[in-house]
Each structure stands twice: as structure tokens, then as C-alpha cells.
Enzyme design. Structure first.
Site, PDB file in Angstrom:
ATOM      1  CG  ASP A  47      -0.390   0.044   2.516  1.00  0.00           C
ATOM      2  OD1 ASP A  47       0.849  -0.055   2.617  1.00  0.00           O
ATOM      3  OD2 ASP A  47      -1.139   0.177   3.511  1.00  0.00           O
ATOM      4  CB  SER A  48       4.586   1.710  -0.169  1.00  0.00           C
ATOM      5  OG  SER A  48       4.771   0.526  -0.918  1.00  0.00           O
ATOM      6  CG  ASP A  86       0.267  -4.034   2.098  1.00  0.00           C
ATOM      7  OD1 ASP A  86      -0.035  -4.726   3.084  1.00  0.00           O
ATOM      8  OD2 ASP A  86       1.061  -3.071   2.151  1.00  0.00           O
ATOM      9  CE  LYS A 116       3.001  -5.798   3.795  1.00  0.00           C
ATOM     10  NZ  LYS A 116       2.486  -4.774   4.745  1.00  0.00           N
ATOM     11  CD  GLU A 118       0.593  -1.520   7.955  1.00  0.00           C
ATOM     12  OE1 GLU A 118       0.213  -0.754   8.866  1.00  0.00           O
ATOM     13  OE2 GLU A 118       1.103  -1.101   6.895  1.00  0.00           O
ATOM     14  CD  GLU A 185       7.874  -0.323   7.583  1.00  0.00           C
ATOM     15  OE1 GLU A 185       6.921  -1.040   7.198  1.00  0.00           O
ATOM     16  OE2 GLU A 185       8.054   0.841   7.186  1.00  0.00           O
TER      17      GLU A 185
HETATM   18  O1  KIV Z   1       3.501  -1.113   1.643  1.00  0.00           O
HETATM   19  C1  KIV Z   1       4.655  -1.526   1.610  1.00  0.00           C
HETATM   20  O2  KIV Z   1       5.403  -1.330   0.642  1.00  0.00           O
HETATM   21  C2  KIV Z   1       5.138  -2.278   2.758  1.00  0.00           C
HETATM   22  C3  KIV Z   1       6.610  -2.523   2.841  1.00  0.00           C
HETATM   23  C4  KIV Z   1       7.298  -1.298   3.268  1.00  0.00           C
HETATM   24  C5  KIV Z   1       6.918  -3.701   3.698  1.00  0.00           C
HETATM   25  O3  KIV Z   1       4.383  -2.629   3.609  1.00  0.00           O
END
Ligand code: KIV
Length: 277
Positions: A47-48, A86, A116, A118, A185
Site C-alpha cells: 500500500d506504499s 497488501d 499481507k 499490519e 519494519e
Molecule cells: O507497503 C509496503 O510497501 C510495505 C513494505 C514497506 C513492507 O508494507
């Protein structure tokens, strides 16, 4: 060599054999194709995306539909890498049912291999519920950008014994809940190594030292395409931004002075035919 699609069994085998695991973010077809061709084990459609591609100030505004759209493009570009989608903020928080439904979209609609999410021990029940319906989950602890405000900013986590112990417990609970892998992280290297040694599932570090089973970086950081800020844990392997700016300036100059397109970029026509136009 005939490369096989990477599986969870292969990632676990790598941990057991002390072979490092590689993970890279990608958000589109051409990048996914390059990452895949480079032989990177896993692609995280992080989600970056929100910050490095969509221009948001944080990952918080990213929506399910945005993630699905980009995951589909990555799926078209990656043939061998294992793809992790994500889950964006609030797509797995309001209820377990909603979390399962949204995790399912990553698999059914977007063609991801896993998701994924968090969070630590407090998210273990959500991880378990998603895993129980057959969807592999990668966990993410330490600095969790979606809830960075609650953590009082983008800070290293687990620096004192109490918070470090809580992270160890989170890692245990997430493994117990069925997570197949865990991203850590921004935590001290000693803590990351301890967790890595204790868990059976692989750990992937970002700002967590070299003791993890693998490493991940954000693609735009690695190639110098994100200019707003660079965290301490980033290694920029190439700085593409100046080269791209140079190429764009050259294009502008050549168009304005009339040297592009040249004859080699131009289609000609029989002069007799041209007279009839
Ligand atoms: O969203 C993302 O790119 C991430 C990484 C920084 C692990 O969660």
C-alpha cells in the site's frame, strides 16, 4: 533454466536451508516484469503504492479498488515471483467477515497468491480467520505505517525491553494464528534476529538488520524514483530521477528546436500519391 513459480513451501525451505529470501514492491506491469526477470522471490504490491505512485501523503487513503487495480497489473507482469497483495487501512479492521471478503478479492479478482496485513497480537484472530478460509497471510509488525499516528510517527519500534517483548509475543501469536511469513519494519537488529531464530516461518526485514530471513525494499526507493524523503534503512542502488529528467529536458529541447522527429522516426509517402491529397 526453467524457473518454477515460487511457493510458500519454497520460501519455508529457504529459511530452513538459511538461504536468503528476496522481496520487492511493484505496482504495475513493467515493474513486475523486471522484478520477476531479476529472479526476486516475492513481489509485494504494497500500500506504499499510495505514496510512491498515487501521490498521497500516507498509505491511509489507499482503497481496496486501487489495490485490486494495481495487483491485477502486477499479476500480468510476474510469472514466477510469489505475489502478496497488501490489505489497505480499514479493509480488515471493522469485522472478521469484511476482512475475509476483502482478502478474497485479492485472490479471486486480482490473482494474488496471498495477502499481507499490519498488526500484532491484536490482529491474530483476523489472520486466523483469513487463513482458515484458505488464504495465505503474511503478517507485518514493528512500524506499521497505516497506524503510524497511533505510534506517534514513523519511529523505530521495540527499543525498550517492554515494547520489544510485546513484539516477540506478537510474532509468536501471528505464527500461531497461521501466518506463513512476517514482515518486520523498523525494529532493532538484535530484536529482529531473536524473533527470526525463534519462529519457524520466515521473517522479512525492512530496517530490521541483516539477521532476518530475507529483505524487502520499496522499488521506488531502490531506483531513486521517490524524491520526497529517504528513510535511513533505504539503499538506493541507482538514481534514475536525474537521468529521466535529463531525457525529458532533451525531448522538450529537440521538439522546440525542430530536431525531433528526425527522418529515421518519420514515415514517407510516394510523392505522386501525395500530390493527390
Ligand atoms: O507497503 C509496503 O510497501 C510495505 C513494505 C514497506 C513492507 O508494507
Amino acid at each position: 533454466m526453467n524457473r518454477q513459480k515460487i511457493t510458500i513451501a519454497e520460501l519455508h525451505r529457504k529459511k530452513q536451508n538459511k538461504e536468503k529470501i528476496t522481496m520487492m514492491t511493484a505496482y504495475d506491469y513493467p515493474t513486475a516484469s523486471l522484478v520477476d526477470q531479476a529472479g526476486i522471490d516475492t513481489i509485494l504490491v504494497g500500500d506504499s503504492l499510495g505514496m510512491v505512485v498515487l501521490g498521497y501523503d500516507s498509505t491511509v487513503p489507499v482503497t481496496m479498488d486501487e489495490m485490486i487495480h494495481h495487483c491485477k497489473a502486477v499479476g500480468r507482469g510476474a510469472k514466477h515471483s510469489f505475489i502478496i497483495g497488501d490489505m489497505p487501512f480499514m479493509s480488515y479492521h471493522s469485522s472478521v467477515e469484511k476482512a475475509i471478503e476483502n482478502a478474497g478479492r485479492f485472490i479471486k479478482e486480482a490473482g494474488c497468491d496471498s495477502v499481507k496485513l499490519e498488526g500484532g497480537s491484536e490482529m491474530a484472530h483476523v489472520v486466523k480467520a483469513i487463513v482458515d478460509v484458505g488464504i495465505p497471510v503474511c503478517a507485518h509488525i514493528g512500524l506499521t505505517p497505516q497506524t503510524a499516528t497511533k505510534l506517534s510517527g514513523f519511529k523505530v519500534q521495540g527499543k525498550d525491553a517492554e515494547s520489544a517483548k510485546a513484539l516477540v509475543q506478537s510474532a509468536r501469536d501471528l505464527e500461531q494464528a497461521g501466518a506463513f511469513m512476517i514482515v518486520m519494519e523498523c525494529i532493532p537488529d538484535i530484536l529482529a534476529s531473536k524473533i527470526t531464530q525463534e519462529l519457524k516461518i520466515p521473517t522479512i526485514g525492512i530496517g530490521a538488520g541483516k539477521g532476518c530471513d530475507g529483505q524487502v525494499l520499496v522499488y521506488h526507493d531502490l531506483v531513486g524514483l521517490f524524491e520526497r524523503f529517504t528513510p535511513k534503512f533505504v539503499k538506493q542502488y541507482i538514481n534514475l530521477s536525474p537521468q529521466i529528467k535529463e531525457a525529458l529536458a532533451q525531448f522538450k529541447k529537440e521538439v522546440e528546436e525542430g530536431t525531433f522527429p528526425g527522418p529515421e522516426h518519420t514515415f514517407s509517402m510516394n510523392p505522386e500519391e501525395a500530390k493527390k491529397i
